[in-house]
Design an enzyme around this catalytic site. Sequence first.
Site, PDB file in Angstrom:
ATOM      1  N   THR A 121      -0.866   2.252 -14.530  1.00 23.74           N
ATOM      2  CA  THR A 121       0.355   1.489 -14.824  1.00 23.74           C
ATOM      3  C   THR A 121       0.018   0.008 -14.805  1.00 23.74           C
ATOM      4  O   THR A 121      -0.441  -0.516 -13.793  1.00 23.74           O
ATOM      5  CB  THR A 121       1.438   1.814 -13.777  1.00 23.74           C
ATOM      6  N   LEU A 146       3.239  11.634 -13.856  1.00 25.22           N
ATOM      7  CA  LEU A 146       3.050  12.750 -12.933  1.00 25.22           C
ATOM      8  C   LEU A 146       3.721  12.486 -11.593  1.00 25.22           C
ATOM      9  O   LEU A 146       3.635  11.386 -11.066  1.00 25.22           O
ATOM     10  CB  LEU A 146       1.552  12.982 -12.700  1.00 25.22           C
ATOM     11  N   GLU A 148       3.783  13.401  -7.594  1.00 26.92           N
ATOM     12  CA  GLU A 148       2.923  13.995  -6.577  1.00 26.92           C
ATOM     13  C   GLU A 148       3.559  15.305  -6.121  1.00 26.92           C
ATOM     14  O   GLU A 148       4.768  15.386  -5.964  1.00 26.92           O
ATOM     15  CB  GLU A 148       2.752  13.047  -5.391  1.00 26.92           C
ATOM     16  N   LYS A 199       6.972   3.134 -19.243  1.00 28.05           N
ATOM     17  CA  LYS A 199       6.571   3.570 -17.909  1.00 28.05           C
ATOM     18  C   LYS A 199       7.325   2.794 -16.809  1.00 28.05           C
ATOM     19  O   LYS A 199       7.936   3.368 -15.908  1.00 28.05           O
ATOM     20  CB  LYS A 199       5.061   3.391 -17.752  1.00 28.05           C
ATOM     21  N   GLY A 248      19.464   9.737   0.678  1.00 29.90           N
ATOM     22  CA  GLY A 248      18.529   9.911   1.780  1.00 29.90           C
ATOM     23  C   GLY A 248      18.218   8.590   2.456  1.00 29.90           C
ATOM     24  O   GLY A 248      18.988   7.629   2.336  1.00 29.90           O
ATOM     25  N   GLY A 252      10.032   6.153  -1.337  1.00 28.24           N
ATOM     26  CA  GLY A 252       8.728   5.571  -1.007  1.00 28.24           C
ATOM     27  C   GLY A 252       7.720   6.017  -2.035  1.00 28.24           C
ATOM     28  O   GLY A 252       8.082   6.330  -3.172  1.00 28.24           O
ATOM     29  N   CYS A 255       4.392   4.767  -6.355  1.00 30.88           N
ATOM     30  CA  CYS A 255       4.855   4.302  -7.670  1.00 30.88           C
ATOM     31  C   CYS A 255       6.153   3.508  -7.643  1.00 30.88           C
ATOM     32  O   CYS A 255       6.195   2.375  -8.131  1.00 30.88           O
ATOM     33  CB  CYS A 255       5.019   5.482  -8.614  1.00 30.88           C
ATOM     34  N   LYS A 258       6.145  -0.026  -5.999  1.00 30.31           N
ATOM     35  CA  LYS A 258       5.194  -0.887  -6.723  1.00 30.31           C
ATOM     36  C   LYS A 258       5.708  -1.210  -8.125  1.00 30.31           C
ATOM     37  O   LYS A 258       5.667  -2.364  -8.559  1.00 30.31           O
ATOM     38  CB  LYS A 258       3.861  -0.145  -6.790  1.00 30.31           C
ATOM     39  N   LYS A 315       7.307  12.280   0.722  1.00 33.32           N
ATOM     40  CA  LYS A 315       8.109  13.412   0.259  1.00 33.32           C
ATOM     41  C   LYS A 315       7.304  14.667   0.547  1.00 33.32           C
ATOM     42  O   LYS A 315       6.107  14.576   0.878  1.00 33.32           O
ATOM     43  CB  LYS A 315       8.425  13.271  -1.227  1.00 33.32           C
TER      44      LYS A 315
HETATM   45  C1  UDX Z   1       7.282   9.002  -9.290  1.00 36.00           C
HETATM   46  C2  UDX Z   1       7.819   9.383 -10.682  1.00 36.00           C
HETATM   47  O1  UDX Z   1       8.770  10.452 -10.541  1.00 36.00           O
HETATM   48  C3  UDX Z   1       6.680   9.775 -11.604  1.00 36.00           C
HETATM   49  O2  UDX Z   1       7.179  10.046 -12.916  1.00 36.00           O
HETATM   50  C4  UDX Z   1       5.681   8.603 -11.668  1.00 36.00           C
HETATM   51  O3  UDX Z   1       4.582   8.916 -12.480  1.00 36.00           O
HETATM   52  C5  UDX Z   1       5.202   8.244 -10.267  1.00 36.00           C
HETATM   53  O4  UDX Z   1       6.343   7.955  -9.438  1.00 36.00           O
HETATM   54  P1  UDX Z   1       6.386  10.287  -7.152  1.00 36.00           P
HETATM   55  O5  UDX Z   1       6.107   8.935  -6.565  1.00 36.00           O
HETATM   56  O6  UDX Z   1       5.347  11.346  -7.008  1.00 36.00           O
HETATM   57  O7  UDX Z   1       6.673  10.154  -8.728  1.00 36.00           O
HETATM   58  O8  UDX Z   1       7.690  10.821  -6.438  1.00 36.00           O
HETATM   59  P2  UDX Z   1       9.162  11.319  -6.814  1.00 36.00           P
HETATM   60  O9  UDX Z   1       9.228  12.785  -6.699  1.00 36.00           O
HETATM   61  O10 UDX Z   1       9.640  10.737  -8.073  1.00 36.00           O
HETATM   62  O11 UDX Z   1       9.971  10.719  -5.553  1.00 36.00           O
HETATM   63  C6  UDX Z   1       9.884   9.340  -5.216  1.00 36.00           C
HETATM   64  C7  UDX Z   1      10.676   9.017  -3.973  1.00 36.00           C
HETATM   65  O12 UDX Z   1      12.059   9.084  -4.247  1.00 36.00           O
HETATM   66  C8  UDX Z   1      10.435   9.930  -2.779  1.00 36.00           C
HETATM   67  O13 UDX Z   1      10.342   9.142  -1.619  1.00 36.00           O
HETATM   68  C9  UDX Z   1      11.673  10.804  -2.733  1.00 36.00           C
HETATM   69  O14 UDX Z   1      11.969  11.247  -1.443  1.00 36.00           O
HETATM   70  C10 UDX Z   1      12.725   9.842  -3.265  1.00 36.00           C
HETATM   71  N1  UDX Z   1      13.874  10.502  -3.893  1.00 36.00           N
HETATM   72  C11 UDX Z   1      13.709  11.206  -5.047  1.00 36.00           C
HETATM   73  C12 UDX Z   1      15.133  10.378  -3.345  1.00 36.00           C
HETATM   74  O15 UDX Z   1      15.325   9.730  -2.301  1.00 36.00           O
HETATM   75  N2  UDX Z   1      16.203  10.962  -3.968  1.00 36.00           N
HETATM   76  C13 UDX Z   1      16.074  11.661  -5.121  1.00 36.00           C
HETATM   77  O16 UDX Z   1      17.092  12.167  -5.632  1.00 36.00           O
HETATM   78  C14 UDX Z   1      14.783  11.802  -5.673  1.00 36.00           C
END
Ligand code: UDX
Length: 424
Positions: A121, A146, A148, A199, A248, A252, A255, A258, A315
């Site tokens: 990114t 993607l 995690e 992105k 919640g 965190g 991604c 940042k 998560k």
């Molecule tokens: C994210 C994007 O979804 C992904 O497309 C990108 O490439 C990278 O960043 P990721 O960081 O793996 O992916 O986590 P994601 O599942 O999106 O969750 C991010 C955070 O949001 C977590 O801390 C999660 O607990 C929080 N979250 C997510 C919420 O608090 N509420 C929600 O409804 C969804």
Amino acid sequence: MPEKEPIGVIGVGWVGLCTAACFADLGHHVYARDILPEKVESLSRGEVPMHEPGLSELVRGNAERLRFTTDIGEVLDNASLLFCCVDTPPTYSGDADLSRVEAVIAELGGSVGHAIVMKSTVPVGTGRSIRRRFGGVGYVSNPEFLKEGSAIKDFMHPDRVVIGADSESEPFADRVQALYEPLGTSVVRTDVASAEMVKLASNAFLATKISFINEIANVSEELGADVSEVARGMGLDDRIGPKFLQAGIGFGGSCFPKDVSALKQLAGNTGYHFQLLTAVVEVNELQKRRTIGKLQKHLGSLAGKEIALLGLAFKPNTDDVREATSLVLSARLQGEGANVRVFDPVAADGAREMLGGATITDSALEALEGADGAVLVTEWPEFAELDWVDVHQRMRVPVIVDGRNFLDREALVAAGFRYEGIGR
Ligand code: UDX
């Protein structure tokens, strides 16, 4: 059958390894290069250094098509599409640190006939500036989306693939598009700057959705509504959709924080104040800290109190603790004088050095034994399966803050807990 196009991957972190393993699984020979010899050696033995469901199996199952190396020359000799997957962490100013990308570009600068396919990114405008400086090399933007914990599934079944290129690099972009053909997904072909913006804007929008529902949660608490019910009602509107409306204790990960900060900064550098994103970040910071108030409501001063944190990972299904709410909570609780004990089924090792004086326990029960209060931070399924009647007996004071609205509230209240959810 014609031989599939070999590909290069530069930077074998989480994105690079998922990309390499998935393309190998699709039948491509993959030459994956990292600068760390010990990482290359352990990957060559099939040892995967991160917790990502299905990844180890893919790496081991496709070993004959996956070559790990420290030698950039070997990659250049064998592949002309080079997926750049090095990380771009935030700097102190909130801009993206492009030093690793710059190092890759410097190595490849003269490699005519090759194209950099940017998965990392990067700020909008990076592709254009690289092209300006290194005319000979092709450049294609192909951002990754993607998540995690479901990265392999996300790679193999993407909602869309975004490919950005200027006219000179179109032939390379066609070849990148061909790599994704077996996935049968929508492909967005566009210019480089727009691909880069897709992105950042996607992640910023998702983060905005989370901060929005968290604010609805906070107001719902005051007004007697239940945010889960509100989200259910909102989510059925096609224009809103049900995803990313889970209230919640804040988002965190590597991604969202940042990328939101990078986009805000990028706008600021052009003289534009992106007010909405400023609020998204601030709401997220406050959301983490509201947990302290919820504990104090039941326990008064937290000085000398034993507080259990269930979950460290940002998560479930990952051992990643980058920008995890748990770290802020642990430090803040210790700042209030509390003794903190934390348990996470997989993320403890990676967090050890960031937890200050907190004690890491070997089980959830050990963290909860004799505690004055507990906070569910990460919604690991095993926390829902605890015998909460037994936990009630073990805790000194049965106060639980369910930071993800994950536990069975009625059952906990029936067991005698003082239950605090988010927005309910
Ligand atoms: C994210 C994007 O979804 C992904 O497309 C990108 O490439 C990278 O960043 P990721 O960081 O793996 O992916 O986590 P994601 O599942 O999106 O969750 C991010 C955070 O949001 C977590 O801390 C999660 O607990 C929080 N979250 C997510 C919420 O608090 N509420 C929600 O409804 C969804």
